[in-house]
Design a protein around this motif. Structure first.
Motif, short mmCIF file in Angstrom:
data_model
loop_
_atom_site.label_atom_id
_atom_site.label_comp_id
_atom_site.label_asym_id
_atom_site.label_seq_id
_atom_site.Cartn_x
_atom_site.Cartn_y
_atom_site.Cartn_z
N LYS A 111 0.70 -1.27 0.00
CA LYS A 111 -0.01 0.15 0.17
C LYS A 111 0.83 1.31 -0.03
O LYS A 111 0.50 2.33 -0.81
N GLY A 112 1.87 1.25 0.86
CA GLY A 112 2.71 2.35 1.16
C GLY A 112 3.57 2.73 -0.42
O GLY A 112 3.84 3.96 -0.80
N PHE A 113 4.08 1.75 -0.77
CA PHE A 113 4.87 1.73 -2.11
C PHE A 113 3.90 2.30 -3.26
O PHE A 113 4.40 2.98 -4.18
N LEU A 114 2.82 1.60 -3.33
CA LEU A 114 1.82 1.95 -4.53
C LEU A 114 1.67 3.65 -4.53
O LEU A 114 1.80 4.18 -5.53
N ILE A 115 1.27 4.03 -3.32
CA ILE A 115 1.23 5.72 -2.85
C ILE A 115 2.50 6.20 -3.55
O ILE A 115 2.20 7.25 -4.24
N PHE A 116 3.63 5.87 -3.04
CA PHE A 116 4.86 6.56 -3.41
C PHE A 116 4.83 6.25 -5.02
O PHE A 116 5.46 7.52 -5.66
N TYR A 117 4.81 5.45 -5.64
CA TYR A 117 4.76 4.92 -6.87
C TYR A 117 4.21 6.13 -7.82
O TYR A 117 4.54 6.49 -8.73
N VAL A 118 2.91 5.97 -7.42
CA VAL A 118 1.87 7.00 -8.30
C VAL A 118 2.20 8.46 -8.06
O VAL A 118 2.39 9.12 -9.06
N MET A 119 2.67 8.83 -6.83
CA MET A 119 2.94 10.25 -6.65
C MET A 119 4.27 10.64 -7.30
O MET A 119 4.47 11.45 -7.97
N ALA A 120 5.26 9.64 -7.48
CA ALA A 120 6.53 9.81 -8.14
C ALA A 120 6.52 9.95 -9.48
O ALA A 120 7.00 10.57 -10.34
N LEU A 121 5.61 9.09 -9.98
CA LEU A 121 5.32 8.95 -11.45
C LEU A 121 4.85 10.00 -11.98
O LEU A 121 4.90 10.73 -13.05
N VAL A 122 3.68 10.70 -11.30
CA VAL A 122 3.05 11.94 -11.87
C VAL A 122 3.86 13.23 -11.74
O VAL A 122 4.08 14.05 -12.61
N LEU A 123 4.75 13.23 -10.62
CA LEU A 123 5.82 14.28 -10.60
C LEU A 123 6.74 14.25 -11.55
O LEU A 123 7.06 15.38 -12.25
N PHE A 124 7.26 12.93 -11.91
CA PHE A 124 8.07 12.72 -12.82
C PHE A 124 7.75 13.20 -14.38
O PHE A 124 8.30 14.01 -15.15
N LEU A 125 6.45 12.95 -14.71
CA LEU A 125 5.87 13.11 -15.92
C LEU A 125 5.63 14.69 -15.99
O LEU A 125 5.76 15.16 -16.98
N VAL A 126 4.91 15.32 -15.01
CA VAL A 126 4.92 16.78 -15.10
C VAL A 126 6.06 17.45 -15.36
O VAL A 126 6.15 18.34 -16.08
N CYS A 127 7.35 17.05 -14.60
CA CYS A 127 8.43 17.77 -14.89
C CYS A 127 9.07 17.33 -16.39
O CYS A 127 9.52 18.32 -17.19
N MET A 128 8.69 16.24 -16.76
CA MET A 128 9.35 15.99 -18.12
C MET A 128 8.67 16.77 -19.33
O MET A 128 9.32 17.53 -20.06
N PHE A 129 7.32 16.86 -19.33
CA PHE A 129 6.66 17.49 -20.12
C PHE A 129 6.84 19.10 -20.08
O PHE A 129 6.52 19.81 -21.02
N TYR A 130 7.05 19.46 -18.92
CA TYR A 130 7.10 20.84 -18.57
C TYR A 130 8.65 21.48 -19.34
O TYR A 130 8.45 22.44 -19.85
#
Length: 444
Positions: free
Chosen positions: A420-439
């Motif tokens: 459960k904890g890793f899934l929350i971390f995985y989703v948050m890190a993925l969204v942050l990474f994609l936002v930074c890349m497209f920016y």
């Protein structure tokens, strides 16, 4: 007496004959003496005073962008090149030759400026134009279409949303700026307008802009005149988005969906390994496209490496969860085995069990009338009872700490919290990474 009318007709006939005689290109050619004075027209720069430079005017238009080789860092455009210069030895009066103002001749009959393209890496395979045009004021024009293979420094940092800028630098090979002076004919805005009208095909690349400027470059004490055409082109990113970037996001979605697979089976681990190998294949395809000499790591490479790293963490987390579940299963099996051994021991030690309950079976304790034999048997039962109690005490001391700290199913509960904890971390890190890349893709 010759009649005046007859004389007028005779004079008119002579004039017409004279005019017809001077109305052919051969008359102009003979007047210019091109077939006799070959050394004057082919071997030397056509000026009467050597201190006067020959002004060469250039006009370059882009017809098509045939190919862009990112790996080899080459641009292959199809261009139309017009070039003018003046030959001071080739002039005539059009009134003397029936208003003939221009003739076309084979280009090997006249001297031509040795203009080359500095970025050109391969010789043009298209046959050159065999003719040039001579005007009555001595201006010579040569027009040629060429398929150029030119070197271009590819900046693929923002691939596939990149804009490439390539130069075509025209200069003389051996003449300095005191002998040949290059200048452009059309300005940048006129070139862009004409190029957009003439552009036949663009395919993967879109024409953005084309600028021109003159410059002087120095090699030690040798100065040369240069005209530089700068071509700006933009890549069509749609195909790369559909065939490359979106599939990687789909693989990430599959990796997220794998969290719903049970950890107790090995299917989850094999599924994640398969998805990770698919990302590796995409990286190999990318390696065949991008040049290895790029100064900065392209954003698309960072995008793939970041996704690959996150999926690697997901795989390692799955391995850890499976290890903990196996450990929990192993501990439960050991406890069951211990209980089975204890039960087996109690069932096998009938004499001790019977003694513990105060019963004496006739099979174990035969009736002995002698007092010494009875006393010996009682001492033996006392010893066995003491041995059993000591053994139970040792087991209780060894297992008391672990049973209090880790009850049954302890590691299974830890694995649920970890997932459960890793899934929350995985989703948050993925969204942050994609936002930074497209920016970065949209801003830089």
């Amino acid at each position: 007496m010759i009649p005046a009318g007859f004389l007028f007709l005779l004079l008119l006939t002579d004039v017409q004959t004279s005019d017809e005689h001077n109305c052919s290109y051969l008359d102009v050619l003979q007047h210019l003496n091109l077939t006799r004075n070959k050394e004057q027209f082919t071997m030397i720069r056509p000026v009467k005073n050597y201190k006067k430079p020959t002004i060469v005017t250039l006009d370059v238009l882009l017809f098509a962008i045939l190919d862009v080789r990112e790996k080899d860092q080459q641009l292959i455009p199809y261009v139309w090149i017009d070039m003018w210069w003046k030959n001071e030895f080739l002039t005539w009066d059009p009134n003397d030759f029936c208003n003939i103002t221009r003739i076309s001749l084979p280009n090997e009959l006249l001297w031509k400026p040795d203009i080359t393209i500095e970025e050109m890496t391969e010789k043009d395979r298209a046959p050159p134009n065999p003719f040039l045009i001579i005007r009555n004021d001595g201006e010579i024009e040569i027009t040629d279409d060429q398929v150029l293979v030119s070197a271009c420094r590819m900046r693929v940092y923002k691939f596939p949303f990149d804009i490439q800028t390539c130069n075509l630098s025209f200069k003389s090979v051996v003449h300095d700026d005191k002998e040949i002076l290059l200048t452009e004919h059309l300005n940048s805005s006129a070139i862009v307008e004409e190029t957009r009208k003439l552009m036949h095909n663009e395919y993967e690349w879109l024409f953005v802009n084309m600028t021109v400027h003159s410059n002087n470059i120095s090699y030690s004490n040798f100065n040369q005149s240069v005209v530089i055409y700068t071509i700006s082109i933009k890549r069509r990113a749609g195909l790369y988005i559909i065939n490359f970037m979106l599939p990687i996001l789909f693989f990430v979605g599959l990796d997220l969906a794998s969290f719903m697979i049970s950890d107790s089976s090995g299917e989850k681990l094999s599924f994640k390994v398969t998805v990770l190998l698919a990302i590796t294949v995409m990286q190999l395809i990318l390696n065949d496209i991008l040049p290895a000499s790029s100064n900065r790591i392209p954003l698309i490479a960072s995008y793939c490496i970041g996704i690959f790293g996150m999926m690697m963490l997901s795989l390692l987390e799955t391995v850890l969860v499976m290890f903990l579940l196996h450990k929990d299963t192993k501990e439960e099996a050991e406890k069951e085995q211990s209980m089975i051994e204890d039960c087996g021991y109690k069932e096998g030690d009938v004499s001790t069990k019977k003694y513990y309950t105060g019963e004496t079976p006739s099979e174990v304790l035969p009736v002995v009338k002698e007092e010494s034999s009875s006393q010996l048997m009682e001492e033996s039962r006392e010893f066995e009872k003491l041995s059993y109690e000591l053994r139970e005490l040792v087991k209780m001391l060894l297992n008391s700490g672990t049973e209090e700290a880790r009850p049954a199913g302890y590691w299974k509960g830890v694995c649920k919290k970890l997932n459960k904890g890793f899934l929350i971390f995985y989703v948050m890190a993925l969204v942050l990474f994609l936002v930074c890349m497209f920016y970065k893709w949209s801003v830089e």
